[in-house]
Design an enzyme around this catalytic site. Structure first.
Site, short mmCIF file in Angstrom:
data_model
loop_
_atom_site.label_atom_id
_atom_site.label_comp_id
_atom_site.label_asym_id
_atom_site.label_seq_id
_atom_site.Cartn_x
_atom_site.Cartn_y
_atom_site.Cartn_z
N GLY A 15 126.07 33.91 42.89
CA GLY A 15 127.35 34.33 42.30
C GLY A 15 128.39 33.24 42.48
O GLY A 15 129.56 33.50 42.73
N ALA A 72 127.80 51.75 50.64
CA ALA A 72 126.42 51.87 51.15
C ALA A 72 125.72 50.51 51.06
O ALA A 72 125.01 50.10 51.98
CB ALA A 72 125.65 52.92 50.37
N ASN A 105 126.35 35.80 48.04
CA ASN A 105 127.69 36.22 47.63
C ASN A 105 127.69 37.09 46.37
O ASN A 105 128.65 37.83 46.15
CB ASN A 105 128.54 34.95 47.42
CG ASN A 105 129.80 35.22 46.64
OD1 ASN A 105 130.78 35.69 47.20
ND2 ASN A 105 129.80 34.94 45.34
N LYS A 147 127.06 47.53 51.10
CA LYS A 147 127.63 46.55 52.04
C LYS A 147 127.30 46.92 53.49
O LYS A 147 127.10 46.03 54.33
CB LYS A 147 129.14 46.43 51.82
CG LYS A 147 129.53 45.88 50.44
CD LYS A 147 128.97 44.48 50.19
CE LYS A 147 129.52 43.84 48.91
NZ LYS A 147 129.01 42.51 48.66
N SER A 194 131.74 43.57 53.12
CA SER A 194 133.07 44.04 52.71
C SER A 194 133.57 45.00 53.76
O SER A 194 132.77 45.70 54.40
CB SER A 194 132.97 44.76 51.36
OG SER A 194 134.14 45.51 51.11
N TYR A 231 128.96 51.16 46.55
CA TYR A 231 129.35 49.83 47.04
C TYR A 231 129.38 49.80 48.57
O TYR A 231 128.84 48.88 49.20
CB TYR A 231 130.72 49.49 46.46
CG TYR A 231 131.23 48.11 46.75
CD1 TYR A 231 130.73 46.99 46.07
CD2 TYR A 231 132.23 47.89 47.71
CE1 TYR A 231 131.22 45.72 46.34
CE2 TYR A 231 132.72 46.63 47.97
CZ TYR A 231 132.22 45.54 47.28
OH TYR A 231 132.71 44.28 47.55
N ASN A 246 118.85 36.06 38.06
CA ASN A 246 119.34 37.41 38.35
C ASN A 246 118.78 37.80 39.72
O ASN A 246 117.56 37.96 39.87
CB ASN A 246 118.86 38.38 37.26
CG ASN A 246 119.46 39.75 37.44
OD1 ASN A 246 119.83 40.14 38.55
ND2 ASN A 246 119.55 40.49 36.36
P1 NDP Z 1 133.41 38.23 41.05
O1 NDP Z 1 133.18 39.44 40.24
O2 NDP Z 1 134.61 37.37 40.77
O3 NDP Z 1 132.11 37.30 41.07
C1 NDP Z 1 130.84 37.84 41.30
C2 NDP Z 1 129.81 36.78 40.98
O4 NDP Z 1 128.50 37.36 41.20
C3 NDP Z 1 129.87 36.32 39.54
O5 NDP Z 1 129.70 34.93 39.50
C4 NDP Z 1 128.70 37.05 38.91
O6 NDP Z 1 128.12 36.42 37.81
C5 NDP Z 1 127.70 37.07 40.06
N1 NDP Z 1 126.65 38.06 39.86
C6 NDP Z 1 126.81 39.37 39.55
N2 NDP Z 1 125.61 39.97 39.41
C7 NDP Z 1 124.67 39.01 39.64
C8 NDP Z 1 123.25 39.01 39.65
N3 NDP Z 1 122.54 40.11 39.36
N4 NDP Z 1 122.60 37.85 39.92
C9 NDP Z 1 123.30 36.72 40.19
N5 NDP Z 1 124.64 36.66 40.20
C10 NDP Z 1 125.33 37.80 39.93
O7 NDP Z 1 133.46 38.76 42.56
P2 NDP Z 1 134.20 38.22 43.86
O8 NDP Z 1 134.25 36.75 43.86
O9 NDP Z 1 135.43 39.00 44.04
O10 NDP Z 1 133.18 38.75 44.96
C11 NDP Z 1 132.18 37.95 45.55
C12 NDP Z 1 131.52 38.76 46.68
O11 NDP Z 1 132.53 39.17 47.61
C13 NDP Z 1 130.85 40.05 46.20
O12 NDP Z 1 129.68 40.26 46.93
C14 NDP Z 1 131.88 41.11 46.52
O13 NDP Z 1 131.28 42.37 46.72
C15 NDP Z 1 132.47 40.56 47.81
N6 NDP Z 1 133.79 41.09 48.11
C16 NDP Z 1 134.85 40.87 47.27
C17 NDP Z 1 136.09 41.39 47.57
C18 NDP Z 1 137.30 41.19 46.71
O14 NDP Z 1 138.35 41.76 47.03
N7 NDP Z 1 137.24 40.39 45.65
C19 NDP Z 1 136.28 42.22 48.77
C20 NDP Z 1 135.12 42.39 49.57
C21 NDP Z 1 133.91 41.83 49.24
P3 NDP Z 1 128.80 36.45 36.33
O15 NDP Z 1 129.94 35.52 36.39
O16 NDP Z 1 127.74 35.98 35.43
O17 NDP Z 1 129.18 37.88 36.09
#
Ligand code: NDP
Length: 245
Positions: free
Chosen positions: A12, A157, A90, A159, A142, A155, A63
């Site tokens: 990600g 569950a 991530n 995390k 998270s 979500y 993916n």
């Molecule tokens: P974003 O939605 O900005 O980014 C998520 C990224 O994950 C994107 O690049 C997305 O790809 C990628 N992704 C989603 N599904 C898949 C998959 N199946 N395979 C590979 N890549 C995938 O999220 P954030 O940057 O905000 O969050 C990053 C992490 O931090 C997550 O795990 C989130 O749960 C965690 N988090 C975030 C918080 C927040 O407040 N923002 C708080 C707590 C935790 P694409 O661009 O193609 O969609």
């Protein structure tokens, strides 16, 4: 440049916290492999920013819910970079809703990306870490997985499960020189949180009175990836402005 000669794989990694983590690790000298469900062309801007820091960077479509794709991506990254030293799990999604109306798909898809995806990536990297007797695994949890959150049963569950996974793998790999830790952000300004209104009660209750920046989380990832954190494993570090105190 404490991470010079190391390779970091970030899932990600094209945007949000993953991108900030990639830039932080690159600033510290690590070469960067980005993994994302989107095609590599979408990473052009991020790759350019990382390469401008003087390190090698490539993007791979994968993916993380697909175990075979995870294996293939790790193989491709290892072939290109020689090894993987730092794995940042991530990639994450949300499908919020109250339990009563939550569809099976909403529960399963969130568990699949956030928890199973991390497991598949850890398993794909495992033997490389063990063989080299060193490595860093950093999982993006998270505060929702620590304190629960109404409307986020799936979500939370996923995390909470990721925290359990972190602690178990930390115990498995401790004697092999591999540390495994989790970072638990609160509200961070990314696409994921852009629709959370300013008067959201939980957001209002952040003791520091503001949302965090992706860089706030990336700094902790940089620390956990460094030699300075060599004696820390199985830990969960909150980056939440005090939200879950
Ligand atoms: P974003 O939605 O900005 O980014 C998520 C990224 O994950 C994107 O690049 C997305 O790809 C990628 N992704 C989603 N599904 C898949 C998959 N199946 N395979 C590979 N890549 C995938 O999220 P954030 O940057 O905000 O969050 C990053 C992490 O931090 C997550 O795990 C989130 O749960 C965690 N988090 C975030 C918080 C927040 O407040 N923002 C708080 C707590 C935790 P694409 O661009 O193609 O969609």
């Amino acid at each position: 440049m404490s991470l010079e000669g190391k390779t970091a794989l970030i899932t990600g990694g094209y945007r949000g916290i993953g991108k900030a983590a990639a830039l932080r690790l690159a600033q510290d000298g690590a070469d960067i492999a980005l993994i994302d469900v989107a095609e590599p062309e979408k990473a052009a801007e991020t790759l350019a920013e990382i390469r401008a820091l003087g390190v090698k960077a490539e993007a791979y479509q994968c993916n993380v819910t697909d175990s075979e794709q995870c294996k293939a991506a790790v193989k491709a990254v290892t072939a290109e970079f020689g090894k993987i030293d730092i794995l940042v799990n991530n990639a994450g999604i949300t499908r919020d809703g109250l339990v009563l109306s939550m569809k099976d798909e909403a529960f399963e898809s969130v568990l699949d990306v956030n928890l199973k995806g991390a497991f598949f990536m850890i398993r794909a990297c495992y033997s490389g870490f063990v063989r080299r007797r060193s490595g860093r695994i950093i999982n993006m949890a998270s505060v929702s997985g620590m304190m629960g959150n109404a409307g986020q049963a799936n979500y939370s569950a996923s995390k909470a499960g990721l925290i359990g996974l972190t602690k178990s793998v930390a115990r498995e790999l401790a004697s092999r020189g591999v540390t495994v830790n989790a970072v638990a952000p609160g509200f961070i300004e990314t696409d994921m949180t852009k629709n959370i209104s300013e008067d959201n009660a939980l957001r209002q209750s952040i003791p520091m009175g503001r949302m965090g920046k992706p860089e706030d989380v990336a700094n902790v990832i940089g620390f956990l990836a460094s030699d300075s954190a060599a004696y820390i494993t199985g830990e969960v570090i909150r980056v939440d402005g005090g939200l879950a105190i």
